[in-house]
Design a protein around this motif. Sequence first.
Motif, PDB file in Angstrom:
ATOM      1  N   ILE A 248       0.968  -1.543   0.383  1.00 18.10           N
ATOM      2  CA  ILE A 248       0.262  -0.412   0.221  1.00 18.10           C
ATOM      3  C   ILE A 248       0.501   1.401  -0.108  1.00 18.10           C
ATOM      4  O   ILE A 248       1.708   1.220   0.524  1.00 18.10           O
ATOM      5  CB  ILE A 248      -0.939  -0.373   0.980  1.00 18.10           C
ATOM      6  CG1 ILE A 248      -2.073  -1.428   0.694  1.00 18.10           C
ATOM      7  CG2 ILE A 248      -1.995   0.899   0.939  1.00 18.10           C
ATOM      8  CD1 ILE A 248      -2.484  -1.624   2.398  1.00 18.10           C
ATOM      9  N   LYS A 249       0.538   1.847  -0.872  1.00 13.77           N
ATOM     10  CA  LYS A 249       1.495   3.162  -1.166  1.00 13.77           C
ATOM     11  C   LYS A 249       0.813   4.597  -2.157  1.00 13.77           C
ATOM     12  O   LYS A 249      -0.695   4.459  -1.838  1.00 13.77           O
ATOM     13  CB  LYS A 249       2.424   2.980  -2.499  1.00 13.77           C
ATOM     14  CG  LYS A 249       2.082   2.142  -3.724  1.00 13.77           C
ATOM     15  CD  LYS A 249       3.406   2.680  -4.722  1.00 13.77           C
ATOM     16  CE  LYS A 249       3.518   4.178  -5.064  1.00 13.77           C
ATOM     17  NZ  LYS A 249       4.626   3.585  -6.181  1.00 13.77           N
ATOM     18  N   PHE A 250       1.564   4.910  -1.456  1.00 14.33           N
ATOM     19  CA  PHE A 250       0.692   6.544  -2.158  1.00 14.33           C
ATOM     20  C   PHE A 250       1.655   7.517  -3.138  1.00 14.33           C
ATOM     21  O   PHE A 250       3.128   7.595  -2.615  1.00 14.33           O
ATOM     22  CB  PHE A 250       0.255   7.318  -1.647  1.00 14.33           C
ATOM     23  CG  PHE A 250       1.079   8.500  -0.664  1.00 14.33           C
ATOM     24  CD1 PHE A 250       0.643   9.918  -0.753  1.00 14.33           C
ATOM     25  CD2 PHE A 250       1.641   7.948   0.639  1.00 14.33           C
ATOM     26  CE1 PHE A 250       1.776  10.600  -0.356  1.00 14.33           C
ATOM     27  CE2 PHE A 250       2.604   8.750   1.329  1.00 14.33           C
ATOM     28  CZ  PHE A 250       2.454  10.171   0.639  1.00 14.33           C
ATOM     29  N   GLY A 251       2.050   8.267  -3.961  1.00 16.25           N
ATOM     30  CA  GLY A 251       2.445   9.379  -5.128  1.00 16.25           C
ATOM     31  C   GLY A 251       3.560   8.814  -6.321  1.00 16.25           C
ATOM     32  O   GLY A 251       2.588   7.583  -6.431  1.00 16.25           O
ATOM     33  N   SER A 252       4.068   8.717  -6.711  1.00 15.74           N
ATOM     34  CA  SER A 252       4.407   8.177  -7.328  1.00 15.74           C
ATOM     35  C   SER A 252       5.719   7.572  -8.063  1.00 15.74           C
ATOM     36  O   SER A 252       6.028   7.633  -9.310  1.00 15.74           O
ATOM     37  CB  SER A 252       4.392   9.562  -8.731  1.00 15.74           C
ATOM     38  OG  SER A 252       5.444  10.432  -8.232  1.00 15.74           O
ATOM     39  N   ARG A 270      -1.433  10.665  -6.948  1.00 14.16           N
ATOM     40  CA  ARG A 270      -0.616  12.586  -6.552  1.00 14.16           C
ATOM     41  C   ARG A 270      -0.478  12.928  -5.606  1.00 14.16           C
ATOM     42  O   ARG A 270       0.358  13.702  -5.487  1.00 14.16           O
ATOM     43  CB  ARG A 270      -1.615  13.667  -7.455  1.00 14.16           C
ATOM     44  CG  ARG A 270      -3.264  13.731  -6.909  1.00 14.16           C
ATOM     45  CD  ARG A 270      -4.070  14.223  -7.108  1.00 14.16           C
ATOM     46  NE  ARG A 270      -5.479  14.377  -6.374  1.00 14.16           N
ATOM     47  CZ  ARG A 270      -6.390  15.300  -6.657  1.00 14.16           C
ATOM     48  NH1 ARG A 270      -6.114  16.648  -7.510  1.00 14.16           N
ATOM     49  NH2 ARG A 270      -7.776  15.258  -6.023  1.00 14.16           N
ATOM     50  N   GLY A 271      -0.714  12.179  -4.451  1.00 12.84           N
ATOM     51  CA  GLY A 271      -0.268  12.075  -3.278  1.00 12.84           C
ATOM     52  C   GLY A 271      -0.688  13.317  -2.162  1.00 12.84           C
ATOM     53  O   GLY A 271      -0.360  13.899  -1.079  1.00 12.84           O
ATOM     54  N   ASP A 272      -2.128  12.757  -2.437  1.00 12.26           N
ATOM     55  CA  ASP A 272      -3.066  13.682  -1.902  1.00 12.26           C
ATOM     56  C   ASP A 272      -3.821  12.986  -0.632  1.00 12.26           C
ATOM     57  O   ASP A 272      -4.220  11.719  -0.708  1.00 12.26           O
ATOM     58  CB  ASP A 272      -4.131  13.969  -2.828  1.00 12.26           C
ATOM     59  CG  ASP A 272      -5.502  14.968  -2.010  1.00 12.26           C
ATOM     60  OD1 ASP A 272      -5.473  14.679  -0.391  1.00 12.26           O
ATOM     61  OD2 ASP A 272      -6.267  15.861  -3.216  1.00 12.26           O
ATOM     62  N   ILE A 300       3.815   7.570   6.065  1.00 10.56           N
ATOM     63  CA  ILE A 300       3.181   8.716   5.391  1.00 10.56           C
ATOM     64  C   ILE A 300       3.269  10.021   6.647  1.00 10.56           C
ATOM     65  O   ILE A 300       3.417   9.860   7.551  1.00 10.56           O
ATOM     66  CB  ILE A 300       1.339   8.059   6.091  1.00 10.56           C
ATOM     67  CG1 ILE A 300       0.924   6.298   5.428  1.00 10.56           C
ATOM     68  CG2 ILE A 300       0.280   8.835   5.528  1.00 10.56           C
ATOM     69  CD1 ILE A 300       0.634   6.858   3.738  1.00 10.56           C
ATOM     70  N   PRO A 301       3.155  11.486   5.905  1.00  8.96           N
ATOM     71  CA  PRO A 301       3.308  12.330   6.924  1.00  8.96           C
ATOM     72  C   PRO A 301       2.323  12.872   7.683  1.00  8.96           C
ATOM     73  O   PRO A 301       1.169  12.186   7.618  1.00  8.96           O
ATOM     74  CB  PRO A 301       3.426  13.554   5.625  1.00  8.96           C
ATOM     75  CG  PRO A 301       3.191  12.710   4.304  1.00  8.96           C
ATOM     76  CD  PRO A 301       2.916  11.341   3.853  1.00  8.96           C
ATOM     77  N   SER A 303       1.012  15.324   8.923  1.00  4.92           N
ATOM     78  CA  SER A 303       0.798  16.373   9.253  1.00  4.92           C
ATOM     79  C   SER A 303      -0.597  16.552   8.379  1.00  4.92           C
ATOM     80  O   SER A 303      -1.016  15.437   7.616  1.00  4.92           O
ATOM     81  CB  SER A 303       1.407  17.668   8.393  1.00  4.92           C
ATOM     82  OG  SER A 303       1.810  17.261   7.010  1.00  4.92           O
ATOM     83  N   GLY A 304      -1.184  17.331   9.293  1.00  3.86           N
ATOM     84  CA  GLY A 304      -2.710  17.020   8.169  1.00  3.86           C
ATOM     85  C   GLY A 304      -3.771  15.932   9.078  1.00  3.86           C
ATOM     86  O   GLY A 304      -3.492  14.758   9.880  1.00  3.86           O
ATOM     87  N   LEU A 305      -4.713  15.265   7.733  1.00  2.00           N
ATOM     88  CA  LEU A 305      -4.987  14.108   7.614  1.00  2.00           C
ATOM     89  C   LEU A 305      -3.953  13.319   8.158  1.00  2.00           C
ATOM     90  O   LEU A 305      -4.625  11.792   8.694  1.00  2.00           O
ATOM     91  CB  LEU A 305      -5.486  13.834   6.465  1.00  2.00           C
ATOM     92  CG  LEU A 305      -7.184  14.516   6.511  1.00  2.00           C
ATOM     93  CD1 LEU A 305      -7.463  13.982   5.009  1.00  2.00           C
ATOM     94  CD2 LEU A 305      -8.061  14.415   7.476  1.00  2.00           C
ATOM     95  N   GLY A 306      -3.123  13.038   7.624  1.00  2.00           N
ATOM     96  CA  GLY A 306      -2.205  11.982   8.171  1.00  2.00           C
ATOM     97  C   GLY A 306      -1.292  11.874   9.415  1.00  2.00           C
ATOM     98  O   GLY A 306      -1.179  10.062   9.856  1.00  2.00           O
ATOM     99  N   LEU A 307      -2.494  12.247  10.285  1.00  3.43           N
ATOM    100  CA  LEU A 307      -1.760  12.293  12.045  1.00  3.43           C
ATOM    101  C   LEU A 307      -3.123  11.637  11.683  1.00  3.43           C
ATOM    102  O   LEU A 307      -2.814   9.530  12.642  1.00  3.43           O
ATOM    103  CB  LEU A 307      -2.306  12.792  12.491  1.00  3.43           C
ATOM    104  CG  LEU A 307      -2.326  13.183  14.720  1.00  3.43           C
ATOM    105  CD1 LEU A 307      -1.159  12.794  14.405  1.00  3.43           C
ATOM    106  CD2 LEU A 307      -2.759  14.492  14.926  1.00  3.43           C
ATOM    107  N   ALA A 308      -3.957  11.429  11.557  1.00  7.90           N
ATOM    108  CA  ALA A 308      -5.434   9.929  11.737  1.00  7.90           C
ATOM    109  C   ALA A 308      -5.189   8.731  10.566  1.00  7.90           C
ATOM    110  O   ALA A 308      -4.937   7.956  11.919  1.00  7.90           O
ATOM    111  CB  ALA A 308      -6.715  10.739  11.076  1.00  7.90           C
ATOM    112  N   ILE A 309      -4.749   9.229   9.480  1.00 14.89           N
ATOM    113  CA  ILE A 309      -3.945   7.934   8.694  1.00 14.89           C
ATOM    114  C   ILE A 309      -3.244   7.122   9.479  1.00 14.89           C
ATOM    115  O   ILE A 309      -2.809   5.896   9.955  1.00 14.89           O
ATOM    116  CB  ILE A 309      -3.624   8.470   7.902  1.00 14.89           C
ATOM    117  CG1 ILE A 309      -4.724   9.316   7.014  1.00 14.89           C
ATOM    118  CG2 ILE A 309      -3.324   7.130   6.756  1.00 14.89           C
ATOM    119  CD1 ILE A 309      -4.301   9.608   5.302  1.00 14.89           C
TER     120      ILE A 309
END
Length: 332
Positions: A248-252, A270-272, A300-301, A303-309
Motif C-alpha cells: 500500500i503506497k501513495f504518490g508517484s 498524486r500524493g493527496d 505517511i506524512p 501533518s494534516g490528515l496524516g495524523l489520523a491515517i
Amino acid sequence: MIMDVAANEIQAIRLAAQALERGEVIAIPTETVYGLAADATNERAVVRIFEVKRRPSFNPLICHCSDLDMVSEYAILDPVSLRLAKAFWPGPMTLVLKSNPEHRLPSRTTAGLETVAIRIPAGFSNELIRSFGRPLAAPSANISGKVSATAAAHVRDDFGDEVPLILDGGPTEIGVESTILMVKDGGVELLRPGGLPIETLQPVANVPISARTFEGRLLAPGMLKSHYAPRATVRLEATEVRRGEALIKFGSDTVPGEADCPHVFNLSPRGDLAEVAAALYAALKLADEVGVSEIAIVPIPISGLGLAINDRLSRAAAPRGLSPDEAVLGRL
C-alpha cells in the motif's frame, strides 16, 4: 437488504425510521464511515449494537444528533465546545461532553460514564436523525477491532443477515472516523485524531490542543491499542516490498521490489492525503481479499490528515489477541 439511498431518499428514511422504532440495528452512511445505528435512547436497542458488533461493553458509543437543540437535550456545552460546535458541525468532529443530569441517555449508551460523546453528521444521516426525532448511537459498521466500512458491501460482508437494512449511500467521502475532542482544564484534549485536522481546529479552539495520556478508562471510541485491523499483519514505514507481501503506497515514486509485487494499491498517485484517507480502509480490505499474510505500507506524512491515517495504521499494526487490560493501553 441493501437499499440505494440515491434511488429514493424519502423511502429510505421512512423504512429506516420504522426499523429504528422497532429497536432494530441498521447500517447508515455518514461522511466519515458507515455506522451501525440504533435508537440511542432505547437501551435494549443499544445492547443489540454491542451484540452485533462484538464490541466490549467498556467501549462507549458516539451519539449522533441532528442539531444543537438535540445535543443540548442530552449534554452540556461549555463555551469552548460550543464555539467548536458552531464552527464544525455538521461535520467529522465528536465532542465528549458532560451529560445533562436532567435528561441522561441509557448507561449502556455512555458505557456508564458521566460524559457522552456526541457529533452532528452531515448529509443523509442528518436527515434521517431529524426525521426520527431522537439521537442515534452509531459506531462504525464493522466487527469490533476490524477494518471500518466505507461502502455498503463492506457492511454486508461483515454482518450478512444480522443487519436487516443497509442503506447504501455510495463510498464515504472522508474515509476515516471523526476527530474526538474533550475540553478539560482550560484546554482541549485530543482523544482520537480523525477527519478534521488539528491544524483546522486550533484557530477556532483558541486554547491549547494536546494528546491525552492514558488514565485507565476509555472516554471515547477508537482508543484501543489494537483496532482497525485486517486479517493480514501490517508492516509500517516500509521502504521496500518483500516477496509475498501486498504493498500500500501513495504518490508517484516506485518502491524497491514493487515491480515483482502482484498486489499494489496506490491510494493516491498524486500524493493527496485526503484521497489516501478516503481509500485506506478499502485497500486494507482488498489486500485481505487477495489472500496475502502481510501488508507493507510506506511512510505517511504526519501533518494534516496524516495524523489520523498514522493513528489508524499504528493500531492496525498492533499485536493481536491482547488481554482486556493490554487492549486499553493505546494512546494517541
